[in-house]
Design a protein around this motif. Structure first.
Motif, short mmCIF file in Angstrom:
data_model
loop_
_atom_site.label_atom_id
_atom_site.label_comp_id
_atom_site.label_asym_id
_atom_site.label_seq_id
_atom_site.Cartn_x
_atom_site.Cartn_y
_atom_site.Cartn_z
N LEU A 148 0.78 -1.15 0.04
CA LEU A 148 0.02 0.03 -0.21
C LEU A 148 0.94 1.34 -0.17
O LEU A 148 1.56 1.54 0.92
N SER A 149 0.82 1.90 -0.89
CA SER A 149 1.63 3.24 -1.11
C SER A 149 0.86 4.46 -0.34
O SER A 149 -0.39 4.16 0.08
N TYR A 150 1.82 5.21 0.41
CA TYR A 150 1.17 6.33 1.23
C TYR A 150 2.06 7.73 0.91
O TYR A 150 3.06 7.58 0.62
N ASP A 151 1.30 8.75 1.37
CA ASP A 151 2.11 10.08 1.50
C ASP A 151 2.41 10.15 3.01
O ASP A 151 3.30 10.77 3.27
N TYR A 152 1.34 9.80 3.68
CA TYR A 152 1.53 9.85 5.26
C TYR A 152 1.16 8.36 5.75
O TYR A 152 0.35 7.79 5.38
N LEU A 153 2.12 8.13 6.71
CA LEU A 153 1.83 6.78 7.61
C LEU A 153 1.60 7.24 9.11
O LEU A 153 2.46 7.68 9.67
N ILE A 154 0.77 6.33 9.63
CA ILE A 154 0.56 6.52 11.08
C ILE A 154 0.78 5.02 11.39
O ILE A 154 -0.08 3.89 11.16
N ASN A 155 1.81 4.87 12.28
CA ASN A 155 1.93 3.46 12.96
C ASN A 155 1.02 3.58 14.38
O ASN A 155 1.70 4.09 15.23
N ALA A 156 -0.01 2.92 14.42
CA ALA A 156 -0.72 2.78 15.59
C ALA A 156 -0.98 1.21 16.06
O ALA A 156 -2.26 0.87 16.20
N THR A 157 -0.18 0.54 15.72
CA THR A 157 -0.19 -0.84 15.64
C THR A 157 -0.27 -1.28 17.21
O THR A 157 -0.56 -2.55 17.29
N GLY A 158 -0.19 -0.75 18.19
CA GLY A 158 -0.50 -1.09 19.59
C GLY A 158 0.52 -1.99 20.22
O GLY A 158 1.62 -2.15 19.59
N PRO A 159 0.18 -2.92 21.08
CA PRO A 159 1.38 -3.86 21.42
C PRO A 159 1.13 -5.08 21.10
O PRO A 159 0.16 -5.68 20.55
N LYS A 160 2.32 -5.81 21.01
CA LYS A 160 2.14 -7.24 20.77
C LYS A 160 2.15 -7.88 22.20
O LYS A 160 2.97 -7.53 23.00
#
Lengths: 48, 485
Positions: free
Chosen positions: B110-122
């Motif tokens: 997936l291409s992006y101009d902006y990316l937010i990493n909100a993947t939370g915890p493992k």
């Protein structure tokens, strides 16, 4: 070893009046409103 | 036209996605990638774990909400970031692997101009041998875990009804865990249910924690002003433990769990065991298993992520002693340390250090809570980053970022201590700021006016109200954006 349970045993217990107040519907309705106002005030103080 | 990809659909990611969709034009795309098909109001998992709510009451499917709002949704796991593009795809992109049953194990970019990493915890159950639902203890971290835990609690209560004394241990399963507040809540909800079931005298309930003292909650404890005196969350919490007859093991790191036995070490280096019939121990967290690569294909994960797997952002990561920690160490914009168009929010950002004073046993074992950054702060970070990205898409990349440091934001925490509209109870607490600032508040690190705690039925009502309000908000119902994070 921690001394948690000795510390718990020495903690102050709530009085009967405090326990009744924690369950009293009228008093708690007042506290519900007051705590909500306090939380909203605190939220608005944030930088966002 | 701009494209924003949000990794994760928890409190932070979902909040960011909804605000972005609201603020951006129709020509701009908002894309959410989450391995889960459902949104979960995690604070209410506590009530699922004691059988007072069902899994369906704390979750809802994400796809219909995103369809209604015009957000593209991929039920998939992000595996690698290519912020400078790669030999195959020139634009910044993220590699994903679908968990969607219709496309399971299929890969895509997936291409992006902006990316937010909100993947939370493992949920790092593997950090402690024998910990977790695949081992010998229970969890309430997910709605499914909580449902299983409720069934086990019901079985334990049944054994007590049959005259069998039971030992219940509730807490955290590693010296570096966070979310002690959730463990505290579950402890007192279980205790409340035992009394309601008429079996309280048949149970030994123990709260098991890595906190140095009760009331620390991973934020170094709190000082409240009450009736003309300063009192501490330690005294306040100990009073509740005494009132409800709950024991505690403090300063503990779980080394291993065998069936019915916790092996643990404490700060003074002593090693002990604790037997149990029922144990709900939360796992430590680590960041999602994400890698990062530069334009040449060289792995740059160590520059983008801390060793814990959390994303490095605009924090001060220099190793300094506790006495030199400052409020300014904490991030405020959540921009990646390496890539300006990448952000890390919620649990996914790497904190600069703990909030509680760090402590190590003579054996070198770190026994200190990790800083909590769930709930309200997570939502605020998600919205803050959404505002920054929306501004930059509309007005250019030079626009200054919005800011929201945990050292300048407050948090409300309502710790349930039992369910019931007439006989429920909760400890309602606020703190301001979350991260103590001893330069600004030399005495206690926090504003005494805005830091308070109160136990009572009203707290339960507030907790239940928050359950209803935040699920309403997450479903993006009318005027959802008027509800503060």
């Amino acid at each position: 070893m921690d001394n948690a349970n000795a510390s718990i045993a020495a903690a102050p217990l709530p009085t009967g009046q405090t326990l009744r107040r924690r369950k009293n519907l009228l008093f708690q309705l007042w506290r519900f409103a007051a705590i909500n106002v306090r939380m909203l005030t605190m939220i608005t103080k944030g930088s966002h | 036209m701009a494209r924003v990809v949000v990794l994760g659909a928890g409190i932070s990611g979902h909040t960011a996605a909804l605000h972005l969709r609201r603020m951006l034009g129709k020509g701009d795309q908002v894309v959410v990638v989450s391995p889960n098909s459902k949104w979960n109001w995690i604070p209410s998992n506590i009530w699922v774990g004691v059988g007072k709510m069902t899994s369906d009451q704390v979750t809802f499917p994400l796809a219909p909400i995103y369809r209604r709002k015009g957000i593209e949704f991929h039920q998939a796991l992000a595996t690698a970031l290519y912020p400078e593009g790669s030999s195959d795809v020139a634009s910044p992109h993220v590699a994903i692997t679908y968990t969607d049953p219709a496309r399971v194990n299929e890969s895509a970019t997936l291409s992006y101009d902006y990316l937010i990493n909100a993947t939370g915890p493992k949920l790092n159950f593997a950090a402690t041998p024998g910990l977790g639902p695949d081992g010998h203890t229970l969890s309430v971290c997910t709605a499914q875990h909580a449902t299983e835990t409720a069934a086990r609690l019901a079985a334990v209560i049944e054994r007590m009804r049959n005259g069998e004394r039971q030992r219940l241990v509730i807490g955290v399963g590693h010296g570096t865990c966070t979310c002690e507040g959730a463990a505290f809540e579950y402890t007192f909800n279980v205790e409340h249910e035992l009394r309601a079931a008429g079996v309280r005298e048949m149970a030994d309930v123990t709260y098991f924690t890595n906190e140095y003292e009760l009331g620390d909650f991973g934020v170094g404890g709190m000082v409240f002003a009450q009736r003309g005196f300063e009192t501490t969350s330690k005294m306040w919490t100990e009073s509740l433990f005494r009132e409800r007859g709950v024991h505690a093991v403090l300063q503990a790191h779980v080394e291993m769990i065998e069936p019915g036995v916790i092996h643990y070490e404490q700060l003074d280096g002593t090693k002990s065991t604790l037997e149990f019939d029922f144990a709900m121990l939360l796992p430590p967290f680590r960041g999602a298993d994400l890698q990062a690569f530069d334009a040449t294909g060289q792995e740059v994960s160590s520059e983008v992520f801390a060793p814990s797997g959390f994303m490095k952002v605009d924090a001060n990561y220099a190793a300094t002693p506790y006495e030199e920690w400052r409020a300014e160490d904490w991030p405020s914009t959540y921009e990646s340390a390496r890539f300006a168009n990448v952000f890390g929010v919620g649990i996914a950002f790497a904190p600069p250090h703990q909030i509680s004073r760090p402590r190590t046993s003579p054996n070198g074992t770190v026994i200190t809570p990790a800083p909590p950054r769930t709930g309200m702060p997570s939502g605020v970070m998600g919205k803050t980053v959404a505002l920054t990205i929306a501004d930059r898409i509309k007005s250019g990349e030079s626009v200054a970022p919005h800011k929201a440091s945990m050292a300048t934001m407050g948090a409300a925490c309502v710790a349930s201590a039992g369910v019931g509209l007439r006989n429920g109870s909760a400890a309602a607490m606020t703190m301001y700021p979350v991260v103590p600032d001893f330069q600004r508040y030399p005495e206690t690190g926090r504003s005494l006016k805005d830091t308070f705690g109160e136990i009572g039925l009203a707290g339960h009502w507030i907790k239940y109200m928050l359950h209803l309000v935040f699920i309403y908000k997450a479903k993006a119902r009318p005027l959802w954006f008027m509800i503060p994070e």
